[in-house]
Write an enzyme that holds these catalytic residues in place. Structure first.
Site, short mmCIF file in Angstrom:
data_model
loop_
_atom_site.label_atom_id
_atom_site.label_comp_id
_atom_site.label_asym_id
_atom_site.label_seq_id
_atom_site.Cartn_x
_atom_site.Cartn_y
_atom_site.Cartn_z
CG HIS A 256 -1.89 1.17 1.21
ND1 HIS A 256 -3.14 1.07 0.65
CD2 HIS A 256 -1.78 2.43 1.68
CE1 HIS A 256 -3.76 2.23 0.78
NE2 HIS A 256 -2.94 3.08 1.40
CB CYS A 257 2.08 3.32 -2.70
SG CYS A 257 3.14 4.73 -3.02
N PRO A 258 1.55 5.10 0.26
CG PRO A 258 3.01 5.99 1.85
CD PRO A 258 2.75 4.77 1.04
CG ASN A 261 -4.82 7.80 -0.04
OD1 ASN A 261 -4.63 6.98 0.85
ND2 ASN A 261 -5.89 8.59 -0.06
CG ASN A 262 -5.49 2.73 -4.74
OD1 ASN A 262 -5.76 1.71 -4.11
ND2 ASN A 262 -6.22 3.13 -5.77
#
EC number: 2.3.1.225
Length: 541
Positions: A256-258, A261-262
């Site tokens: 999950h890549c901040p 945001n997905n």
């Protein structure tokens, strides 16, 4: 795209649902039908095709038929009708829009014979307005909420600052547009910005692809090899994992890549990698512009003494003077943008090489971790088995093509995957089940001896605990004295585990998970004795 639309009132050839059936396509575009009637029908056809493209979640033919006809039973939908009377009054077009979760448009065109050009224009205008309204009400516009997060705000801010300053520096002070090189340089800067933003938004809004809610394997016996997700009420397909941020099971989840945001997964992995490639390249170009701008503008303004260096910002670099002089504010802004560009190049470039390293092995970050834990489990228990990663095709090029395709659409359906010889679809999931059982065995139970508020960086737990707080978005769990925690992993000053609730003390099942300081807990006596057991007994647990 309209082959499977359900016909409504098929006896009326002018009804849109009837016209959209495959056998009526020739009628729609027949040379016998001329004038406004043909154009109006084509406009309605195009509008419905667009609507069909947006209707991605409605798979039930009966429900689809009810949506098209506006019959009772469409509780999630709110049917809104608008009627526009044209001159003369006998000719009219009724635009019926189904504002539902599927974004369906249904249009009836009736009594089109004899329409004038003006009336026909009004009809097409209403058709286009219907298309526009369906776009604004499209459910994926809710995805815009993803922008309201610190990750996308910072990422887009860095892209905007570097791109804007590079263009300003290039046009005003380094490479003017009236030169051929300046024009080419400016076009390249715009090209970098467009491609970076395109792949960034693709990775964010296309999403990784989620396992359908309630999914289960076609063969019911295969469910014994899969984990069950209580949140999604479905089995976890091979290579899928549940994301607590997205609250869904993600197909081929990498992480999950901040910054977007997905999640990064099956559908958006290629776009994410292209963003990681283009961002450093664009920043290198921008950094070159920043360095050359400061060099050319400050070259004649620097004077060196024995122990000093002076900068005369009032001196001009070239004649004629630029429209806006290169002053102290411009110098500070350029220097700041240079720092952002260099930092982005290093950080994002390192992430790109890390990701590419696992892609050419046809793995994800999570699967690399699972493989490492498999080796640790085999070594810990001194087993004679060997774990072989099932999805490595044996060729870097074949592995590369699993993610990057010319069409931009990844191979497969995200649920079933090609495997190497000697493995099967559930080789990895079986290993996950073994590791899950092993984690229960090797976990240690702790008793809370000091309250903890759940703060990210607690000051009252020691200076070392404060500065070594885990750099992750995983939650911290508040603790109260006397509670029990089942720790599964940890750092030197922090532990991660599940809070054991009343009825789950024996089974060790809990839904409250997170990090907590190590100095707030102590080992239970039973686990302390187990840890002091001989090595041979420990390995035979």
């Amino acid at each position: 795209p309209v082959r499977d639309l359900t016909r409504r009132e098929s006896g009326d050839p002018r009804n849109l649902a009837g016209d959209l059936c495959s056998e009526h396509r020739e009628v729609l575009f027949s040379d016998d039908m001329v004038g406004p009637e043909r154009s109006a029908r084509v406009g309605a056809y195009v509008t419905a095709v667009l609507a069909r493209g947006w209707r991605t979640r409605c798979r039930d033919p009966e429900r689809r038929s009810r949506e098209l006809s506006g019959e009772p039973g469409t509780a999630p939908s709110q049917i809104v009708s608008q009627t526009k009377t044209l001159d003369p009054p006998s000719y009219h077009k009724e635009l019926r829009m189904c504002n539902s979760e599927n974004g369906i448009i249904c249009i009836n065109v009736s009594q089109l014979d004899g329409m004038t050009v003006k009336e026909h224009t009004k009809t097409l205008f209403l058709t286009k307005m219907g298309t526009f309204c369906s776009i604004i009400k499209f459910e994926n516009l809710q995805e815009l909420k993803r922008l309201c997060h610190w990750g996308p705000i910072i990422a887009l801010g860095v892209i905007g600052i570097c791109s804007t300053m590079a263009m300003i520096d290039s046009v005003l002070w380094y490479w003017p547009l009236h030169t051929t090189g300046g024009s080419v340089n400016f076009i390249m800067l715009i090209n970098w910005t467009v491609m970076i933003l395109y792949n960034y938004f693709n990775a964010m809004f296309v999403g990784p692809g989620f396992v359908p809610l309630g999914w289960k394997p076609e063969n019911s016996q295969d469910s014994m090899y899969l984990q069950y997700c209580k949140v999604c009420q479905a089995y976890k397909a091979p290579r899928s994992h549940h994301c607590r941020k997205c609250n869904r099971c993600v197909m081929k989840m990498d992480h999950h890549c901040p910054w977007i945001n997905n999640c990064c997964g099956y559908q958006n992995h290629a776009s994410f990698m292209l963003f990681l490639l283009l961002a450093p390249l664009g920043c290198i170009h921008a950094a070159f512009i920043f360095v050359m701008t400061m060099y050319t503008q400050l070259y004649n303004r620097l004077s060196f003494g024995w122990n000093t260096v002076k900068i005369d910002m009032s001196a001009a670099r070239r004649d004629p003077l630029p429209i806006i002089p290169f002053g102290l504010a411009a110098f500070a802004a350029t220097l700041f943008a240079l720092g952002l560009a260099l930092g982005t190049t290093i950080a994002v470039g390192m992430l790109f090489f890390m990701q590419m390293k696992i892609i050419i092995r046809n793995k994800t970050s999570i699967e690399s971790w699972i493989e490492e834990k498999a080796k640790d489990r085999i070594q810990y228990y001194q087993l004679d088995e060997v774990f072989i990663f099932p999805y490595d095709m044996g060729s870097k090029w074949k592995n590369f093509k699993q993610v990057f395709t010319w069409s931009g659409i990844p191979e497969g359906d995200g649920l079933e995957w090609p495997v190497r010889e000697g493995c099967h679809q559930y080789s990895l999931t079986i290993e996950q089940l073994k590791q899950k059982a092993d984690k229960r065995v090797r976990s240690v139970r702790y008793r809370v001896i000091e309250d903890y508020s759940g703060a990210c960086c607690p000051l009252n737990k020691g200076i070392k605990t404060f500065f070594t707080s885990p750099c992750t978005e995983e939650p911290r769990i508040p603790l109260q004295k006397g509670e029990f925690i089942l720790a599964t992993r940890g750092l030197r000053y922090w532990l991660y585990g599940d809070k054991i609730l009343d009825d789950s003390v024996i089974e060790g099942v809990s839904r409250i998970r997170g990090w907590f300081p190590r100095n707030c807990v102590e080992k239970c006596p039973c686990d302390a004795e187990t840890d002091q057991a001989p090595e041979g007994k420990k390995k035979n647990r």
